[in-house]
Design a protein around this motif. Structure first.
Motif, PDB file in Angstrom:
ATOM      1  N   LYS A 195     -76.909 -74.519   1.218  1.00 32.46           N
ATOM      2  CA  LYS A 195     -77.087 -73.450   1.616  1.00 32.46           C
ATOM      3  C   LYS A 195     -75.861 -72.334   1.029  1.00 32.46           C
ATOM      4  CE  LYS A 195     -80.063 -74.179   5.562  1.00 32.46           C
ATOM      5  NZ  LYS A 195     -80.041 -75.563   5.208  1.00 32.46           N
ATOM      6  N   ASP A 196     -76.132 -71.250   0.350  1.00 27.73           N
ATOM      7  CA  ASP A 196     -75.109 -70.379  -0.033  1.00 27.73           C
ATOM      8  C   ASP A 196     -74.679 -69.327   1.435  1.00 27.73           C
ATOM      9  OD1 ASP A 196     -76.883 -68.416   0.361  1.00 27.73           O
ATOM     10  OD2 ASP A 196     -77.432 -68.493  -2.033  1.00 27.73           O
ATOM     11  N   GLU A 197     -73.656 -68.651   0.943  1.00 25.22           N
ATOM     12  CA  GLU A 197     -72.985 -67.656   2.273  1.00 25.22           C
ATOM     13  C   GLU A 197     -74.031 -66.662   2.697  1.00 25.22           C
ATOM     14  OE1 GLU A 197     -70.289 -66.955   5.130  1.00 25.22           O
ATOM     15  OE2 GLU A 197     -70.237 -68.569   3.434  1.00 25.22           O
ATOM     16  N   GLN A 198     -74.822 -66.126   1.571  1.00 22.79           N
ATOM     17  CA  GLN A 198     -75.826 -65.160   1.968  1.00 22.79           C
ATOM     18  C   GLN A 198     -77.019 -65.613   2.661  1.00 22.79           C
ATOM     19  OE1 GLN A 198     -77.384 -63.374  -1.674  1.00 22.79           O
ATOM     20  NE2 GLN A 198     -79.002 -61.770  -0.465  1.00 22.79           N
ATOM     21  N   THR A 199     -77.447 -66.723   2.183  1.00 22.67           N
ATOM     22  CA  THR A 199     -78.488 -67.375   3.250  1.00 22.67           C
ATOM     23  C   THR A 199     -78.053 -67.773   4.490  1.00 22.67           C
ATOM     24  OG1 THR A 199     -79.497 -68.475   1.263  1.00 22.67           O
ATOM     25  CG2 THR A 199     -80.105 -69.553   3.313  1.00 22.67           C
ATOM     26  N   LYS A 201     -75.744 -66.121   6.348  1.00 25.26           N
ATOM     27  CA  LYS A 201     -75.481 -65.001   7.039  1.00 25.26           C
ATOM     28  C   LYS A 201     -77.179 -64.457   7.516  1.00 25.26           C
ATOM     29  CE  LYS A 201     -71.276 -63.226   5.099  1.00 25.26           C
ATOM     30  NZ  LYS A 201     -70.807 -62.176   4.277  1.00 25.26           N
ATOM     31  N   ARG A 202     -77.858 -64.570   6.666  1.00 26.50           N
ATOM     32  CA  ARG A 202     -79.262 -64.049   6.932  1.00 26.50           C
ATOM     33  C   ARG A 202     -79.985 -65.134   8.115  1.00 26.50           C
ATOM     34  NH1 ARG A 202     -83.859 -66.372   5.448  1.00 26.50           N
ATOM     35  NH2 ARG A 202     -82.852 -67.501   3.624  1.00 26.50           N
ATOM     36  N   MET A 203     -79.669 -66.093   7.988  1.00 27.73           N
ATOM     37  CA  MET A 203     -80.426 -67.112   9.076  1.00 27.73           C
ATOM     38  C   MET A 203     -79.692 -66.869  10.422  1.00 27.73           C
ATOM     39  SD  MET A 203     -80.792 -70.703   6.809  1.00 27.73           S
ATOM     40  CE  MET A 203     -81.828 -71.459   7.964  1.00 27.73           C
ATOM     41  N   ALA A 204     -78.289 -66.529  10.382  1.00 30.04           N
ATOM     42  CA  ALA A 204     -77.448 -66.328  11.532  1.00 30.04           C
ATOM     43  C   ALA A 204     -78.008 -65.057  12.281  1.00 30.04           C
ATOM     44  CB  ALA A 204     -76.022 -66.223  11.116  1.00 30.04           C
ATOM     45  N   ALA A 205     -78.484 -64.056  11.387  1.00 30.41           N
ATOM     46  CA  ALA A 205     -78.926 -62.776  12.093  1.00 30.41           C
ATOM     47  C   ALA A 205     -80.245 -62.956  12.762  1.00 30.41           C
ATOM     48  CB  ALA A 205     -78.813 -61.945  10.851  1.00 30.41           C
ATOM     49  N   GLU A 206     -81.027 -63.961  12.439  1.00 33.01           N
ATOM     50  CA  GLU A 206     -82.211 -64.021  13.141  1.00 33.01           C
ATOM     51  C   GLU A 206     -82.643 -63.944  14.552  1.00 33.01           C
ATOM     52  OE1 GLU A 206     -84.206 -67.374  10.805  1.00 33.01           O
ATOM     53  OE2 GLU A 206     -84.349 -66.019   8.982  1.00 33.01           O
ATOM     54  N   PRO A 207     -81.794 -64.851  15.204  1.00 32.40           N
ATOM     55  CA  PRO A 207     -81.987 -65.114  16.681  1.00 32.40           C
ATOM     56  C   PRO A 207     -81.391 -63.926  17.355  1.00 32.40           C
ATOM     57  CG  PRO A 207     -80.595 -66.858  15.811  1.00 32.40           C
ATOM     58  CD  PRO A 207     -80.786 -65.968  14.639  1.00 32.40           C
ATOM     59  N   PRO A 208     -81.714 -63.416  18.556  1.00 24.71           N
ATOM     60  CA  PRO A 208     -81.218 -62.224  19.134  1.00 24.71           C
ATOM     61  C   PRO A 208     -79.904 -62.391  19.507  1.00 24.71           C
ATOM     62  CG  PRO A 208     -83.189 -62.584  20.176  1.00 24.71           C
ATOM     63  CD  PRO A 208     -82.874 -63.898  19.177  1.00 24.71           C
ATOM     64  N   LEU A 209     -79.256 -63.673  19.563  1.00 22.83           N
ATOM     65  CA  LEU A 209     -77.904 -63.953  20.063  1.00 22.83           C
ATOM     66  C   LEU A 209     -77.167 -63.795  18.417  1.00 22.83           C
ATOM     67  CD1 LEU A 209     -78.246 -66.928  22.340  1.00 22.83           C
ATOM     68  CD2 LEU A 209     -77.891 -64.464  22.772  1.00 22.83           C
ATOM     69  N   GLU A 210     -77.806 -63.702  17.492  1.00 22.99           N
ATOM     70  CA  GLU A 210     -77.052 -63.373  16.232  1.00 22.99           C
ATOM     71  C   GLU A 210     -75.773 -64.286  15.769  1.00 22.99           C
ATOM     72  OE1 GLU A 210     -75.849 -59.303  16.512  1.00 22.99           O
ATOM     73  OE2 GLU A 210     -77.923 -58.511  15.823  1.00 22.99           O
ATOM     74  N   ARG A 211     -76.445 -65.708  15.904  1.00 24.39           N
ATOM     75  CA  ARG A 211     -75.242 -66.487  15.452  1.00 24.39           C
ATOM     76  C   ARG A 211     -76.148 -67.993  15.167  1.00 24.39           C
ATOM     77  NH1 ARG A 211     -74.147 -70.090  19.537  1.00 24.39           N
ATOM     78  NH2 ARG A 211     -74.459 -69.409  21.581  1.00 24.39           N
ATOM     79  N   ILE A 212     -75.429 -68.900  14.617  1.00 24.53           N
ATOM     80  CA  ILE A 212     -75.739 -70.079  14.420  1.00 24.53           C
ATOM     81  C   ILE A 212     -75.626 -70.944  15.788  1.00 24.53           C
ATOM     82  CG2 ILE A 212     -75.899 -72.274  13.135  1.00 24.53           C
ATOM     83  CD1 ILE A 212     -76.993 -70.079  11.585  1.00 24.53           C
ATOM     84  N   GLY A 213     -76.474 -71.840  16.357  1.00 26.79           N
ATOM     85  CA  GLY A 213     -76.169 -72.534  17.290  1.00 26.79           C
ATOM     86  C   GLY A 213     -75.220 -73.802  16.983  1.00 26.79           C
ATOM     87  N   THR A 214     -74.822 -74.170  18.194  1.00 24.85           N
ATOM     88  CA  THR A 214     -73.692 -75.631  17.955  1.00 24.85           C
ATOM     89  C   THR A 214     -74.425 -76.914  18.380  1.00 24.85           C
ATOM     90  OG1 THR A 214     -72.950 -75.106  20.304  1.00 24.85           O
ATOM     91  CG2 THR A 214     -71.855 -74.001  18.542  1.00 24.85           C
ATOM     92  N   PRO A 215     -74.019 -77.976  18.070  1.00 27.49           N
ATOM     93  CA  PRO A 215     -74.401 -79.136  18.504  1.00 27.49           C
ATOM     94  C   PRO A 215     -73.996 -79.398  20.053  1.00 27.49           C
ATOM     95  CG  PRO A 215     -73.126 -79.436  16.348  1.00 27.49           C
ATOM     96  CD  PRO A 215     -73.043 -78.091  16.729  1.00 27.49           C
ATOM     97  N   GLN A 216     -73.248 -78.635  20.471  1.00 31.29           N
ATOM     98  CA  GLN A 216     -72.971 -79.025  21.916  1.00 31.29           C
ATOM     99  C   GLN A 216     -74.091 -78.046  22.769  1.00 31.29           C
ATOM    100  OE1 GLN A 216     -70.648 -77.950  19.688  1.00 31.29           O
ATOM    101  NE2 GLN A 216     -68.658 -78.720  19.848  1.00 31.29           N
TER     102      GLN A 216
END
Length: 244
Positions: A195-199, A201-216
């Motif tokens: 995945k490139d940086e643009q992809t 960033k787009r995926m991180a913006a999708e959730p209302p929390l605006e980030r990627i989740g963590t394994p924890q």
């Protein structure tokens, strides 16, 4: 619920979400069997982290899609710790390709690992998990996102959900829960691959929390289902920050 005598097998427990889950369950007092496919170094590193923090764990190699190998995995858990209470299916592969271009050998490999692997592990779990235990499979929120390029992966995970919901009903009277966790985008090596940086960033913006989740955060869900969540059974738990 006391976990002093409880034993957990984590299929695919040496990397990513599986590794975090192994470490969290060990911290909760479980004796942990970390299954790995081929990378012994990752498994040994996971065991070293667990034992350094006072946990009890062993690593066992097994191909999750091979019934004899998986039977030997469960044998090792019973021989070392006396039984099995929790089984977590975190093993999986995720090649990305448009359906029209996907090599059918890749499709076969995805289905073998993700779908057959879940079936084989669940078969042993259904035979061996003790009363009060839990079987926790892994699907993916991709089955709801319907994101292009993930047809093979989503198909395998749709099958995992079907297996889970049916097995929960087949274990009526056993006091064993069966659920599936369906994460959204999670910060693992498997997710970042290709995945490139643009992809990203787009995926991180999708959730209302605006980030990627963590394994924890996914391990938190697994720990909950493994122990206190006795009234949650036969369910798909979407853990994706509210993206859909």
């Amino acid at each position: 619920m006391s976990t002093s005598q409880r034993v957990a097998i984590i299929a695919g427990g040496s990397r990513g979400i599986g590794r975090e889950t192994s470490q969290r369950l060990a911290a909760e007092g479980y004796a942990v069997v970390v299954n790995y496919a081929s990378n012994k170094d990752d498994a040994d590193a996971t065991i070293a982290t667990i034992t350094a923090n006072g946990g009890n764990a062993i690593a066992v190699q097994a191909d999750v899609a091979d019934e004899n190998s998986v039977a030997a995995l469960f044998d090792a858990a019973e021989r070392e710790f006396g039984g099995v209470d929790v089984v977590v299916n975190a093993a999986g592969i995720m090649p990305v390709s448009p359906l029209v271009d996907l090599d059918l050998e890749v499709l076969d490999r995805v289905l073998r690992t993700n779908l057959r692997g879940t079936f084989v592990v669940d078969q042993q779990a259904a035979r061996r998990v003790r009363a009060g235990g839990a079987i926790i499979n892994f699907s993916s929120s991709i089955s709801r996102f319907a994101r292009p390029g993930y047809s093979a992966y989503a198909a395998s995970k749709g099958g995992v959900e079907a297996i889970t919901l049916i097995l929960a009903r087949e274990l009526r009277g056993r006091d064993v829960t069966v659920n599936v966790v369906a994460p959204g985008p999670i910060a693992t090596e498997l997710f970042y691959q290709g995945k490139d940086e643009q992809t990203l960033k787009r995926m991180a913006a999708e959730p209302p929390l605006e980030r990627i989740g963590t394994p924890q955060e996914i391990a938190d869900v697994v720990v909950f289902l493994a122990g206190p969540a006795r009234w949650i059974n036969g369910q798909v738990i979407y853990a994706n920050g509210g993206a859909i």
